[in-house]
Motif scaffolding. Structure first.
Motif, PDB file in Angstrom:
ATOM      1  N   GLY A   1      18.471   7.129 -11.338  1.00  0.00           N
ATOM      2  CA  GLY A   1      18.398   5.916 -10.837  1.00  0.00           C
ATOM      3  C   GLY A   1      17.945   6.512  -9.723  1.00  0.00           C
ATOM      4  O   GLY A   1      16.696   5.194  -9.780  1.00  0.00           O
ATOM      5  N   LEU A   2      17.960   7.142  -8.677  1.00  0.00           N
ATOM      6  CA  LEU A   2      16.624   6.820  -7.527  1.00  0.00           C
ATOM      7  C   LEU A   2      15.780   7.483  -8.040  1.00  0.00           C
ATOM      8  O   LEU A   2      14.908   7.594  -7.265  1.00  0.00           O
ATOM      9  CB  LEU A   2      17.812   8.378  -6.959  1.00  0.00           C
ATOM     10  N   ALA A   3      15.311   8.586  -8.336  1.00  0.00           N
ATOM     11  CA  ALA A   3      14.360   9.394  -9.330  1.00  0.00           C
ATOM     12  C   ALA A   3      13.119   8.368  -9.853  1.00  0.00           C
ATOM     13  O   ALA A   3      12.517   7.840  -9.483  1.00  0.00           O
ATOM     14  CB  ALA A   3      14.327  10.417 -10.368  1.00  0.00           C
ATOM     15  N   SER A   4      14.355   7.173 -10.673  1.00  0.00           N
ATOM     16  CA  SER A   4      13.773   6.007 -11.282  1.00  0.00           C
ATOM     17  C   SER A   4      12.719   4.868  -9.876  1.00  0.00           C
ATOM     18  O   SER A   4      11.808   4.372 -10.600  1.00  0.00           O
ATOM     19  CB  SER A   4      14.851   5.108 -12.350  1.00  0.00           C
ATOM     20  N   VAL A   5      13.821   4.298  -9.423  1.00  0.00           N
ATOM     21  CA  VAL A   5      13.577   3.731  -8.127  1.00  0.00           C
ATOM     22  C   VAL A   5      12.313   4.804  -7.718  1.00  0.00           C
ATOM     23  O   VAL A   5      10.981   3.634  -7.169  1.00  0.00           O
ATOM     24  CB  VAL A   5      14.379   3.698  -7.134  1.00  0.00           C
ATOM     25  N   VAL A   6      12.520   5.588  -7.012  1.00  0.00           N
ATOM     26  CA  VAL A   6      11.080   6.383  -6.168  1.00  0.00           C
ATOM     27  C   VAL A   6       9.786   6.553  -7.091  1.00  0.00           C
ATOM     28  O   VAL A   6       8.617   6.595  -6.140  1.00  0.00           O
ATOM     29  CB  VAL A   6      11.883   8.246  -6.248  1.00  0.00           C
ATOM     30  N   LEU A   7      10.202   6.454  -8.152  1.00  0.00           N
ATOM     31  CA  LEU A   7       9.321   6.835  -9.250  1.00  0.00           C
ATOM     32  C   LEU A   7       8.319   6.052  -9.171  1.00  0.00           C
ATOM     33  O   LEU A   7       6.476   5.278  -9.368  1.00  0.00           O
ATOM     34  CB  LEU A   7       9.816   7.134 -10.465  1.00  0.00           C
ATOM     35  N   THR A   8       9.120   4.111  -9.775  1.00  0.00           N
ATOM     36  CA  THR A   8       8.328   2.845  -9.725  1.00  0.00           C
ATOM     37  C   THR A   8       7.606   3.032  -8.218  1.00  0.00           C
ATOM     38  O   THR A   8       6.238   2.386  -8.347  1.00  0.00           O
ATOM     39  CB  THR A   8       9.325   1.901  -9.349  1.00  0.00           C
ATOM     40  N   GLY A   9       8.224   3.305  -7.394  1.00  0.00           N
ATOM     41  CA  GLY A   9       7.504   3.418  -5.874  1.00  0.00           C
ATOM     42  C   GLY A   9       7.036   3.647  -5.272  1.00  0.00           C
ATOM     43  O   GLY A   9       5.037   3.315  -5.266  1.00  0.00           O
ATOM     44  N   VAL A  10       6.126   4.854  -6.129  1.00  0.00           N
ATOM     45  CA  VAL A  10       5.443   6.131  -5.999  1.00  0.00           C
ATOM     46  C   VAL A  10       4.236   5.549  -6.844  1.00  0.00           C
ATOM     47  O   VAL A  10       2.823   5.788  -6.997  1.00  0.00           O
ATOM     48  CB  VAL A  10       6.054   7.401  -6.429  1.00  0.00           C
TER      49      VAL A  10
ATOM     50  N   MET B   1       3.505   2.236  -7.983  1.00  0.00           N
ATOM     51  CA  MET B   1       2.760   1.013  -7.215  1.00  0.00           C
ATOM     52  C   MET B   1       2.645   0.980  -5.764  1.00  0.00           C
ATOM     53  O   MET B   1       1.116   0.464  -5.823  1.00  0.00           O
ATOM     54  CB  MET B   1       4.255   0.181  -6.919  1.00  0.00           C
ATOM     55  N   GLY B   2       2.822   2.446  -5.381  1.00  0.00           N
ATOM     56  CA  GLY B   2       2.526   2.852  -3.639  1.00  0.00           C
ATOM     57  C   GLY B   2       1.041   3.348  -3.532  1.00  0.00           C
ATOM     58  O   GLY B   2      -0.379   3.338  -3.215  1.00  0.00           O
ATOM     59  N   HIS B   3       0.825   4.510  -4.994  1.00  0.00           N
ATOM     60  CA  HIS B   3      -0.362   5.211  -4.649  1.00  0.00           C
ATOM     61  C   HIS B   3      -1.101   4.787  -5.689  1.00  0.00           C
ATOM     62  O   HIS B   3      -2.408   4.718  -5.861  1.00  0.00           O
ATOM     63  CB  HIS B   3       0.135   6.608  -5.205  1.00  0.00           C
ATOM     64  N   TYR B   4      -1.044   4.934  -6.929  1.00  0.00           N
ATOM     65  CA  TYR B   4      -2.128   4.175  -8.018  1.00  0.00           C
ATOM     66  C   TYR B   4      -2.301   2.801  -7.710  1.00  0.00           C
ATOM     67  O   TYR B   4      -3.088   2.467  -8.139  1.00  0.00           O
ATOM     68  CB  TYR B   4      -0.774   4.674  -9.299  1.00  0.00           C
ATOM     69  N   ARG B   5      -1.184   1.913  -7.914  1.00  0.00           N
ATOM     70  CA  ARG B   5      -1.508   0.234  -7.758  1.00  0.00           C
ATOM     71  C   ARG B   5      -1.582  -0.607  -6.290  1.00  0.00           C
ATOM     72  O   ARG B   5      -2.089  -1.778  -5.749  1.00  0.00           O
ATOM     73  CB  ARG B   5      -0.148   0.020  -8.218  1.00  0.00           C
ATOM     74  N   GLY B   6      -1.769   0.252  -5.228  1.00  0.00           N
ATOM     75  CA  GLY B   6      -2.160  -0.135  -3.369  1.00  0.00           C
ATOM     76  C   GLY B   6      -1.548  -0.264  -2.967  1.00  0.00           C
ATOM     77  O   GLY B   6      -1.382  -0.971  -2.105  1.00  0.00           O
ATOM     78  N   GLY B   7       0.189  -0.553  -3.332  1.00  0.00           N
ATOM     79  CA  GLY B   7       0.881  -0.885  -1.939  1.00  0.00           C
ATOM     80  C   GLY B   7       1.501  -1.941  -2.702  1.00  0.00           C
ATOM     81  O   GLY B   7       1.134  -2.535  -3.307  1.00  0.00           O
ATOM     82  N   PHE B   8       2.214  -2.852  -1.745  1.00  0.00           N
ATOM     83  CA  PHE B   8       2.678  -3.213  -0.961  1.00  0.00           C
ATOM     84  C   PHE B   8       2.395  -4.771   0.182  1.00  0.00           C
ATOM     85  O   PHE B   8       1.891  -4.546   0.677  1.00  0.00           O
ATOM     86  CB  PHE B   8       4.183  -3.527  -1.055  1.00  0.00           C
ATOM     87  N   ALA B   9       2.723  -5.873  -0.568  1.00  0.00           N
ATOM     88  CA  ALA B   9       1.917  -6.651   0.150  1.00  0.00           C
ATOM     89  C   ALA B   9       3.034  -8.274  -0.371  1.00  0.00           C
ATOM     90  O   ALA B   9       3.623  -8.380  -1.205  1.00  0.00           O
ATOM     91  CB  ALA B   9       0.872  -6.928   0.665  1.00  0.00           C
ATOM     92  N   TRP B  10       2.488  -9.373   0.637  1.00  0.00           N
ATOM     93  CA  TRP B  10       3.682 -10.361   0.592  1.00  0.00           C
ATOM     94  C   TRP B  10       2.414 -11.371   0.954  1.00  0.00           C
ATOM     95  O   TRP B  10       2.331 -12.132   1.528  1.00  0.00           O
ATOM     96  CB  TRP B  10       4.965 -10.729   0.684  1.00  0.00           C
ATOM     97  N   ASP B  11       1.093 -11.385  -0.089  1.00  0.00           N
ATOM     98  CA  ASP B  11       0.149 -12.541   0.602  1.00  0.00           C
ATOM     99  C   ASP B  11      -0.568 -13.039  -1.129  1.00  0.00           C
ATOM    100  O   ASP B  11      -1.817 -13.683  -1.284  1.00  0.00           O
ATOM    101  CB  ASP B  11      -0.792 -11.175   0.603  1.00  0.00           C
ATOM    102  N   GLY B  12       0.058 -13.248  -1.860  1.00  0.00           N
ATOM    103  CA  GLY B  12      -0.622 -13.325  -3.845  1.00  0.00           C
ATOM    104  C   GLY B  12      -1.240 -12.159  -4.039  1.00  0.00           C
ATOM    105  O   GLY B  12      -2.154 -13.144  -5.069  1.00  0.00           O
ATOM    106  N   SER B  13      -1.199 -11.586  -3.596  1.00  0.00           N
ATOM    107  CA  SER B  13      -2.440 -10.242  -4.602  1.00  0.00           C
ATOM    108  C   SER B  13      -1.084  -9.533  -5.127  1.00  0.00           C
ATOM    109  O   SER B  13      -0.563  -9.357  -5.376  1.00  0.00           O
ATOM    110  CB  SER B  13      -3.506  -9.797  -2.904  1.00  0.00           C
TER     111      SER B  13
END
Length: 259
Positions: A31-40, A42-54
């Protein structure tokens, strides 16, 4: 005096207790690996996180869904096996709190994707992934409210609670399966939208996302095994026996004092 923090009581055979502990540990790693891999992803390949409509706001959607509707929901179900010797009222409270956290994370994830769609002028609710995801969230909310009313702050009679309990347990497992299925649809949809030209060439992003899918499936399978095995169920307690006797009295016309 027996230590109630043990995940299984001492009456259970040692091999069963040992296997149970290993399986619970493995489920948490998955379960934790799934969460971490999702974060990696979205963070590494998709540019990270924000709350700006992008697109970076969209990236919160898969992370919150995996964390909330899969990992936290799975752990909320699992607490009845892990803390099988704790007072049931305490376990109910923990079960409800974890489900509440899962609900909050899921709502954040849904708001993020709708906000992104609105900013990018993308239509809503046109894909199978979105239909399954919305159905899962709506049913999850209903399940949480029903659990609150029937078990945590019971307003229903004992026989209604007893008759609804198997339905509640069944729906919990169904919702976990629906959540994982929706995630798998979302993973495939995201890959096809993002790396269509390189997906078939085993692009690193595609491989990572496929591994994530396998982890989610493994997490669901392992949790289903732990939850459905009879030897891992909570031992009978006076509260449960009283509820069972009362339900039998009402349905079979006997007397509570009848042996």
């Amino acid at each position: 005096m027996q230590d109630k923090t043990n995940i299984m009581d001492d009456s259970a055979p040692r091999p069963i207790r040992s296997l149970f502990a290993w399986l619970v540990g493995a489920s948490q790693i998955l379960g934790l690996a799934s969460v971490v891999l999702t974060g990696v992803w979205m963070g590494h390949y998709r540019g990270g996180f924000a709350w700006d409509g992008s697109a970076r706001e969209f990236n919160l959607h898969p992370l919150c869904m995996v964390l909330g509707l899969v990992f936290l929901q799975g752990d909320a179900i699992l607490v009845y096996r892990v803390f099988r010797n704790e007072p049931k009222r305490n376990v109910k409270l923990l079960h409800g709190i974890i489900h509440l956290l899962a609900l909050i994370m899921s709502i954040i994830g849904f708001v993020a994707v709708f906000d992104f769609h609105r900013a990018a002028k993308i239509p809503d609710m046109y894909s199978l992934h979105s239909w399954c995801g919305m159905a899962t969230l709506v049913l999850f909310c209903l399940q949480w409210v029903m659990g609150l009313l029937f078990f945590l702050f019971p307003v229903a009679s004992s026989w209604l609670r007893a008759s609804y309990l198997p339905i509640h347990v069944f729906c919990g497992l169904v919702l976990l399966v629906m959540a994982i299925g929706s995630c798998l649809l979302g993973i495939t949809e995201k890959l096809l939208f993002s790396i269509t030209s390189t997906y078939s060439l085993f692009a690193p992003e595609g491989v990572l996302a496929n591994v994530l899918g396998l982890l989610l499936v493994s997490f669901g399978v392992l949790l289903t095994y732990l939850i459905t095995r009879d030897e891992y169920r909570r031992p009978p307690n006076p509260e449960e026996e009283s509820l069972s006797v009362h339900f039998k009295t009402l349905t079979e016309g006997g007397s509570p004092s009848t042996p």
